[in-house]
Design a protein around this motif. Structure first.
Motif, PDB file in Angstrom:
ATOM      1  N   ALA C 345      39.035  39.760  45.917  1.00  0.00           N
ATOM      2  CA  ALA C 345      39.280  38.972  47.128  1.00  0.00           C
ATOM      3  C   ALA C 345      39.512  39.887  48.328  1.00  0.00           C
ATOM      4  O   ALA C 345      39.080  39.590  49.450  1.00  0.00           O
ATOM      5  CB  ALA C 345      40.478  38.062  46.924  1.00  0.00           C
ATOM      6  N   GLN C 353      46.881  39.483  49.895  1.00  0.00           N
ATOM      7  CA  GLN C 353      45.777  38.557  50.105  1.00  0.00           C
ATOM      8  C   GLN C 353      46.280  37.123  50.033  1.00  0.00           C
ATOM      9  O   GLN C 353      47.324  36.838  49.461  1.00  0.00           O
ATOM     10  CB  GLN C 353      44.710  38.768  49.039  1.00  0.00           C
ATOM     11  N   GLU C 356      44.578  31.396  48.183  1.00  0.00           N
ATOM     12  CA  GLU C 356      43.319  30.656  48.049  1.00  0.00           C
ATOM     13  C   GLU C 356      42.148  31.604  47.811  1.00  0.00           C
ATOM     14  O   GLU C 356      41.265  31.310  46.996  1.00  0.00           O
ATOM     15  CB  GLU C 356      43.059  29.804  49.287  1.00  0.00           C
ATOM     16  N   SER C 357      42.163  32.749  48.509  1.00  0.00           N
ATOM     17  CA  SER C 357      41.009  33.635  48.316  1.00  0.00           C
ATOM     18  C   SER C 357      41.101  34.340  46.957  1.00  0.00           C
ATOM     19  O   SER C 357      40.082  34.657  46.350  1.00  0.00           O
ATOM     20  CB  SER C 357      40.897  34.633  49.469  1.00  0.00           C
ATOM     21  N   GLY C 360      39.783  31.826  44.578  1.00  0.00           N
ATOM     22  CA  GLY C 360      38.338  31.758  44.791  1.00  0.00           C
ATOM     23  C   GLY C 360      37.624  32.921  44.117  1.00  0.00           C
ATOM     24  O   GLY C 360      36.567  32.748  43.493  1.00  0.00           O
TER      25      GLY C 360
END
Lengths: 301, 334, 438
Positions: C345, C353, C356-357, C360
């Motif tokens: 990410a 970070q 959500e990323s 993902g």
């Protein structure tokens, strides 16, 4: 013929389980009879006994001693430590609480149990320990179609010996008769000149030692790990309550009923094995609200 | 009972509920959640306290906690009922009903046999719940999003609304329990512990009095259970396990049984203790909990609530106010 | 009255202050940027037999990561160069306590993510809260496929880097059929709670799918933590099946192995234990020779040699003086999965970070693990991992090397023992493993 063999297997399993149940509950029964408290710390004593036995058996085996010596060493260490812990608990905790309601003492023993749980974990670590050497060394024996470890069958003998020893002590020694008197009526015994306090301390000591001894005797059969005391408490309660609380004969009857209930369900109705013990307890109490061997009590008006 | 002098306990309950409702906005979510758990446990403990007043030690309050929680979870899952207030009412009614049914049988039992029979029944139910897939087995059941008085709150709003529901349900149930304990029946209950035979000679049915107390205890346990279920949005058979019931009795021991407020105090104390022990001693929280429990039992055997009573008595003595005996609700039990 | 109120308020304030101090309620300001991870493992009760190893493993990995001592691909310090600060919690105590603890970890301790939970009841209870509070939570080792099949069907923040338990049963069934093509009857002894119940259902279905004529008899369900299995063993002995299947773990598995061995059950029936390598960890030469053992994945004795797995084995042995038990591998895998996603990410950007990323990046990711077999986040929209698994036969103890001997280790590829995305595990087994690539 096969049916008969099956039946015999169930009975052997039931009796061998009952013997174990009696061994774990005899100390609890004794303490309840005299002190009128359900000693939850009994489960903690059991766990301590099992860990001590694992240590003792390991140490004895490392020094080249045989199965008999290993067991003797384990039992001695467990009984000695159990008696010591019993005295300690009685002096520091129970003695201060006798004048309060029993439920308070019950929770004091629960607190002691919680402390024991973590203490054993911190002392011996989270992983399981084993003491199976003496059980393996004693070998197996064929009974009917199946083989059983000699150790498990010897437990039946030990249970019977224990029952006889406790009953004889209670019925034929001076101190035992004093204990019986205290069980029957505490105040009356005190007025007859019995040192009730000493009897209570002594009984708790013996009860605690029987708890650790039970753990030590069980150790070779099981994996000794964190949390083994919890189930023992409820099982021992069930046995004691079914028997009518406080009588050795009652505890034996309770052990046989619970033992047979478990063996029958394990063989024939494995799906309900989980609650066989509680079902047995509920049924017995439903039929005999005071347990099997309850003494009639005088009504006080 | 007079109209002129408002009942102190009810006033305090109302003040507490109003205070908590206003304060709710400033309390962090996780403390609100712990409070909800404490309130749920307190209601079930209140049931245990009602029985203890009759001298009956119940290790079966977990059964009603379970009944309340599972009534809500099952109604949600299989009946599609998702209104919190309806679920609460329904669960209280069902657990009260269960208690009424068992009560016919259990009101014959006293002392340790009462304790052990309640334990056995509760454990039987636990065993059944672990086996039956309709009940979700040992994993239990999840409760999805519920509406509250028709409003479909989400996320933090739902949590806040649930907190308020908990506060007011508990407040109302505590008032009911208080009125019961203050009533004639409540006084009869207390006399049972002293001497049953005497009561029977006075023309009171001990059995039906115990039965009534048992139904109230069941309804209180069910109320606690449904609040716990809706707050956690998860139920599992552990609700009926004997240690859950043991916790409820311990809460009463911790707080004493002076008033219906006591279990609330005890439940919060236990929850704070447990959180403190678990947060600071993840490896030995049971030992810390056990040690503090032991110290409390040894040094404040009448319960922590007794400290307040002693303080109150001192204040009254200093202020030299004469308190009429009738108003002095918080007398310690001998 | 006034004085009393004053004193009462003072007292209250003092108490609140004390609680605040004792519980550490007051927010702490991080001196430097750190990634705080809540680790929740069983540290007491029967689960400690497993959770204490998970904690040992996690501790070792966290310390090595912070020191930058882990070999590639995890040689970057901490997570993406940021130090990790672990917060430990005990999973024992029931779901209610766990929910409260979880909220405390998130809202009070302000952890960035949570890795833990071994009990499926805890996973089911906590996953909805994880979604609600939007906190990345890796349910590192609970085994119930229902978590993403029924409880959280559209996960956003809940992930499980470990394969679910279905793999163990399918792998066991395949191994049994591979090694004993003539198998006719199967008995089972499993703990009476969801783990044991589900395992038995899945194993029966898998055996039926592979060998439709196999007969099932003697299904035993002792309670969790029973410890004594005399009656069950008698029953299994008096009507012996070709195979005895068990999903026992921890102290129960060890006790059962000892008792079954003493009574000659392994001579009559082949023992298959899905979490059986644990018995070898603790019983060593006393474990049942000839039994088919799994490790809830290809852990420990079944692991494949790689730079990373050799490093882990070496470090764990040096630190804890024993072969890493499967709990330690599971914890390592839980941390590595998140680390891999975290750094993917970041894509070269330094520092912390967004959750959500990270999630993902984890979707569909394949990452290396401490046992040499990579995990792919293939199911439940990339929130559920799959991995190859292995079963082996315990062949005794090598006294010279003081090590366990495993023979006939068979590796089953991930797509062979895990369902494809979009189909429920049990349905997949019943369909005859439709789409399996073996």
């Amino acid at each position: 013929m096969q049916l008969l063999g099956h039946l015999a297997t169930i009975v052997i399993d039931g009796v061998s389980y009952a013997a174990w149940l009696f061994i774990i509950s005899v100390g609890l029964t004794l303490v309840f009879g005299v002190l009128r408290i359900l000693n939850i710390a009994h489960g903690g004593m059991y766990a301590v006994g099992a860990y001590l036995a694992a240590y003792a058996i390991g140490a004895a085996a490392a020094n080249g001693f045989g199965a008999g010596a290993q067991l003797l060493f384990a039992a001695t260490l467990a009984v000695a430590c159990g008696a010591g812990l019993g005295i300690l608990i009685e002096w520091t905790v129970l003695r201060r609480l006798y004048r309060y309601p029993e439920v308070l003492v019950l929770f004091a023993t629960y607190a002691v149990f919680l402390i024991f749980e973590d203490a054993t974990k911190l002392l011996w670590g989270g992983q399981s320990r084993y003491a199976n050497a003496p059980r393996d060394a004693l070998g197996q024996i064929r009974l009917g179609e199946l083989i059983y470890p000699v150790y498990d069958l010897a437990m039946v003998l030990v249970a019977i010996l224990l029952a006889v020893a406790v009953s004889l002590t209670l019925s034929s020694t001076r101190i035992g008769r004093c204990v019986t008197a205290v069980v029957f009526d505490r105040e009356m015994s005190a007025s007859m000149g019995i040192n009730v306090n000493r009897i209570m301390t002594g009984t708790f000591l013996v009860g605690a030692a029987l708890g650790t001894l039970a753990g030590a005797l069980t150790a070779p059969k099981i994996a000794i790990s964190s949390g083994i005391g919890v189930d023992v408490i409820v099982l021992a309660f069930a046995v004691t309550v079914i028997g009518g609380l406080g009588s050795i004969g009652g505890a034996m009857a309770g052990a046989v009923i619970v033992g047979m209930a478990r063996a029958v369900t394990a063989h024939l109705f494995p799906q309900i094995e989980l609650f066989a013990v509680y079902a047995a307890m509920a049924v017995v109490l439903a039929v005999r609200p005071q347990g099997l061997f309850a003494r009639p009590e005088a009504r006080k008006i | 009972m007079t109209l002129r002098k408002p009942d102190t306990t009810i006033v305090v309950l109302l003040l507490l509920a109003i205070g908590a409702s206003i304060g709710a906005w400033w309390i962090p979510g996780w403390i609100r959640f712990i409070s909800q758990m404490a309130i749920s446990a307190a209601l079930a403990s209140l049931g245990a306290m009602v029985l203890l007043r009759a001298g009956l030690l119940s290790f079966g309050q977990g059964l009603f906690y379970f009944a309340g929680a599972y009534t809500a979870a099952l109604s949600y899952k299989y009946l599609g009922l998702n209104e919190a207030v309806l679920l609460i009412l329904f669960s209280i009614a069902i657990s009260g009903g269960v208690a009424a049914a068992i009560g016919f049988f259990i009101s014959n039992y006293r002392g340790i046999f009462f304790a052990m029979l309640t334990l056995a029944i509760s454990m039987l139910v636990y065993g059944i719940a672990v086996k039956v897939s309709l009940f979700g087995g040992s994993d239990g059941l999840n409760i999805g999003l519920i509406s509250i008085l028709g409003f479909r709150y989400r996320g933090p709003d739902l949590q806040l609304a649930m907190f308020l529901i908990c506060i007011w349900t508990a407040g109302l149930m505590a008032m009911v329990a208080h009125l019961f304990l203050r009533s004639r029946l409540g006084k009869v209950i207390e006399a049972i512990e002293d001497n049953e035979v005497r009561l029977e000679y006075l023309g009171t049915s001990v059995r039906s009095s115990i039965h009534a107390a048992y139904v109230l205890a069941g309804a209180l346990g069910g109320a606690g259970g449904v609040l716990a279920a809706l707050s956690a949005r998860h139920v599992d058979p552990g609700f009926a396990y004997w240690t859950t019931a043991g916790d409820f009795v311990f809460i009463v021991i911790l707080s004493g049984q002076a008033s219906v407020l006591s279990p609330f105090f005890g439940a919060f104390a236990l929850e704070v203790l447990r959180t403190f022990a678990a947060a600071n001693f993840p490896d030995a929280w049971q030992m810390v909990l056990g040690t503090i429990m032991l110290l409390i039992v040894l040094f404040v055997p009448k319960g922590l609530g007794h400290i307040f009573i002693a303080l109150g008595a001192r204040w009254k003595a200093r202020g030299r106010t004469v308190v009429p005996a009738a108003m002095n609700e918080e007398t310690a039990r001998p | 009255m006034k004085r009393f109120v004053q004193r009462a308020l003072l007292g209250l304030a003092a108490t609140v202050g004390l609680i605040d101090h004792e519980l550490g309620f007051t927010a702490q300001v991080a001196a430097q940027e750190k990634i705080k991870i809540g680790f929740v493992f069983f540290l007491s009760g029967p689960g400690a037999a497993y959770g204490s190893h998970a904690r040992d493993g996690a501790k070792l990995i966290v310390e090595a990561l912070n020191a930058g001592k882990v070999p590639a691909p995890y040689d970057k310090v901490g997570f993406n160069g940021v130090q990790i600060e672990p917060v430990w919690a005990d999973e024992a105590g029931g779901t209610q306590k766990q929910l409260a603890e979880y909220r405390r970890l998130v809202e009070r301790e302000k952890v960035d993510m949570v890795i833990g939970y071994n009990s499926s009841a805890d996973c089911n209870a906590i996953a909805p809260v994880a979604e609600e509070l939007a906190v990345l939570t890796n349910f590192f080792h609970c085994g119930n496929p229902q978590l993403f099949e029924e409880i959280i069907t559209k996960p956003e923040y809940s992930v499980r880097t470990a394969p679910h338990g279905t793999m163990d049963q399918v792998g066991a069934a395949r191994y049994v059929v591979d090694r004993m093509p003539g198998v006719k009857s199967v008995a089972g002894i499993n703990q009476n709670y969801s783990w044991g119940q589900d395992a038995w259902v899945e194993f029966k279905a898998a055996m039926t799918a592979l060998k439709p004529d196999v007969a099932f008899k003697n299904e035993k369900f002792p309670s969790l933590g029973a410890g004594e299995y005399g009656a069950e063993i008698s029953s299994l002995l008096s009507d012996p099946a070709d195979v005895v299947f068990s999903s026992f773990w921890g102290g129960d598995a060890d006790a059962f192995a000892l008792q079954a061995k003493a009574r000659g059950l392994p001579e009559k029936s082949k023992m298959v234990l899905t979490v059986g390598t644990g018995t070898v960890d603790t019983l060593a030469e006393n474990a049942i020779v000839g039994s088919y053992l799994g490790a809830r994945g290809p852990h420990g004795y079944l692991a494949k040699s790689s730079v990373l797995s050799d490093w882990f084995l070496r470090e764990y042995q040096a630190t804890y003086k024993r072969v890493p038990p499967l709990g330690a591998y599971a914890a390592a895998q839980g941390i590595f999965g998140i680390k891999a996603a975290y750094e993917k990410a970041a894509n070269g950007k330094p520092g912390k970070q967004k959750t959500e990323s990270v999630v993902g990046a984890l979707r569909g990711l394949t990452f290396e693990t401490a046992n040499g077999f990579p995990i792919t986040m293939a199911l439940a929209n990339g929130h559920q991992g799959i991995q190859a698994t292995a079963y082996g036969t315990f062949a005794g103890w090598d006294k010279e090397k003081n090590a366990a001997i495993f023979r006939d280790i068979r590796i089953y590829p991930a797509e062979c023992v895990n369902p494809p995305d979009g189909i429920k595990a049990v349905d997949w087994i019943k369909s005859g493993f439709k789409g399996a690539k073996c």
